[in-house]
Write a protein that holds these residues in place. Structure first.
Motif, PDB file in Angstrom:
ATOM      1  N   UNK A 235     -70.019 -99.161   4.437  1.00 36.60           N
ATOM      2  CA  UNK A 235     -69.096 -97.896   4.735  1.00 36.60           C
ATOM      3  C   UNK A 235     -69.597 -97.174   5.843  1.00 36.60           C
ATOM      4  N   UNK A 236     -69.003 -96.392   6.400  1.00 31.32           N
ATOM      5  CA  UNK A 236     -69.545 -95.555   7.278  1.00 31.32           C
ATOM      6  C   UNK A 236     -70.832 -94.690   6.810  1.00 31.32           C
ATOM      7  N   UNK A 237     -71.590 -94.161   7.649  1.00 30.82           N
ATOM      8  CA  UNK A 237     -72.787 -93.387   7.276  1.00 30.82           C
ATOM      9  C   UNK A 237     -72.118 -91.901   6.797  1.00 30.82           C
ATOM     10  N   UNK A 238     -72.596 -91.259   6.138  1.00 34.18           N
ATOM     11  CA  UNK A 238     -72.170 -89.800   5.580  1.00 34.18           C
ATOM     12  C   UNK A 238     -72.006 -88.912   6.857  1.00 34.18           C
ATOM     13  N   UNK A 239     -72.790 -89.061   7.814  1.00 35.10           N
ATOM     14  CA  UNK A 239     -73.099 -88.222   9.096  1.00 35.10           C
ATOM     15  C   UNK A 239     -72.028 -88.899  10.165  1.00 35.10           C
TER      16      UNK A 239
END
Ligand code: PLP
Ligand code: COI
Length: 354
Positions: A14-18
């Motif tokens: 999944x894409x990183x939170x930032x």
């Protein structure tokens, strides 16, 4: 409709939170596909791993552009629910476009079910940071391998998902809009009111011109008199003039935006007089000169509510709301996104739980 499901064996990270999630550049693990053949109808609805699709080079979509698409978003509410915003209106508009470009329609319930089922399977991909969402891109393409100019006898209906941040790099900062005088996007009787890919190809040349001049989007004039404003590349346009809300009337060459409709309904609910009518660029510049053009904003699924800070036509430039965000624009943004995220109760039926 019974959807067959083949889950991926190699889920992506999944894409990183930032991750800023540049619009439409990251795709989830799965996609929905359904085939159509004349005489057979729509068949084999399935959710499969996101992957390239084999296509005949002679497929009609590659030659004459028989293609349409839609755009919608899924949001994660604070209480964990997954919400869609008026998805049945996208299904209806898709079917209206099908009629216009001679494609087979899809029953609205099946369309919405396919969206919900796919979003449910890739729910972990819905980003949670403010201003982000899971963009949903349903589209239909003509697949018959044949070079005659006529409607295809076979199609694919596909839905892909993309976690996204703001459509414009400006975010909620006002954008600069270029009123295009040389090129036109659509004419009445053409494809303007349909969500066909062809309209977007027609827009590219002027968009490059506007970008080169430091403007983020093109505001199109009507294709005949080149006098009346119609819509922006990826959104409808609204003006607040002397306290009244004005937007170009749907005349056949403007996309009937779902955010446009919702924005008009909210403004009416709040007691504003809302006028759908022809509005010339000359009238806008005159109103700006008199101090009567109080706010300008665009509406769209990708664009949400986008304040417009500058309008340029030829050598004339006007600054709106001192280049800032007008109070009605801000109220619309806050309420619309509040409703979409389930923080504010909107009119009945505006949000649907997945
Ligand atoms: N106009 C154009 C040309 C668009 O591409 C879009 C985006 O879908 C809109 C308007 C806004 O429509 P909606 O509010 O349904 O997203
Ligand atoms: C949308 O807002 O969903 C659109 O389809 C606009 C698109 C051109 C990015």
């Amino acid at each position: 409709m019974k959807i067959r499901i083949e889950a991926t064996k190699t889920p992506k990270a999944l894409p990183a939170a930032d991750n800023p999630l540049p619009f439409g550049t990251i795709f989830t693990d799965h996609m929905f596909i359904m085939n159509y053949e004349d005489g057979k109808g729509w068949f084999d609805p399935r959710i499969v791993p996101y992957a390239p699709i084999p296509m005949e080079p002679a497929s009609m979509v590659f030659h004459y552009g028989q293609e349409l698409f839609e755009g919608m978003k899924a949001y994660k509410a604070a209480d964990g629910r997954i919400l869609l915003f008026r998805p049945e209106l996208n299904a209806k508009r898709s079917n209206d476009t099908c009629e216009r470009i001679c494609m087979p329609t899809i029953p609205s319930d099946d369309y919405v079910m396919a969206v919900k089922e796919l979003v449910r399977i890739d729910a972990a991909w819905i980003p949670k940071r403010p201003g982000t969402s899971l963009y949903i891109r349903p589209f239909i393409i003509a697949t018959e391998p044949a070079l005659g100019v006529r409607p295809s006898s076979s199609y694919l209906f596909i839905i892909i998902l993309s976690p996204v941040g703001a459509y414009y790099p400006e975010g909620l900062n006002p954008i600069k809009i270029w009123i295009e005088e040389e090129y036109v996007r659509a004419v009445r009787g053409g494809l303007g009111e349909a969500k066909a890919g062809a309209n977007y190809v027609a827009s590219l040349k002027a968009q490059i011109k506007a970008h080169e001049a430091g403007y983020s989007q093109v505001l199109w004039l009507d294709g005949v008199e080149r006098k009346y404003v119609e819509e922006v590349g990826a959104m409808n346009i609204f003006f607040k003039i002397k306290g009244k809300v004005v937007t170009p009337v749907l005349n056949g060459s403007i996309l009937p935006g779902i955010t446009r409709k919702s924005c008009m309904e909210l403004c009416e609910l709040w007691g504003y007089e809302v006028n759908e009518r022809q509005i010339s660029a000359a009238e806008l510049f005159e109103a700006a000169g008199n101090g009567d053009l109080e706010e300008v904003w665009g509406t769209g699924t990708a664009a949400v509510i986008s304040p417009v800070g500058h309008l340029r036509k030829g050598d004339e430039v006007v600054k709106i709301a001192d280049g800032g965000i007008g109070s009605l624009t801000q109220r619309l943004y806050d309420n619309l996104t509040g409703i979409q995220l389930g923080n504010i109760t909107g009119p009945d039926g505006w949000v649907t739980c997945v």
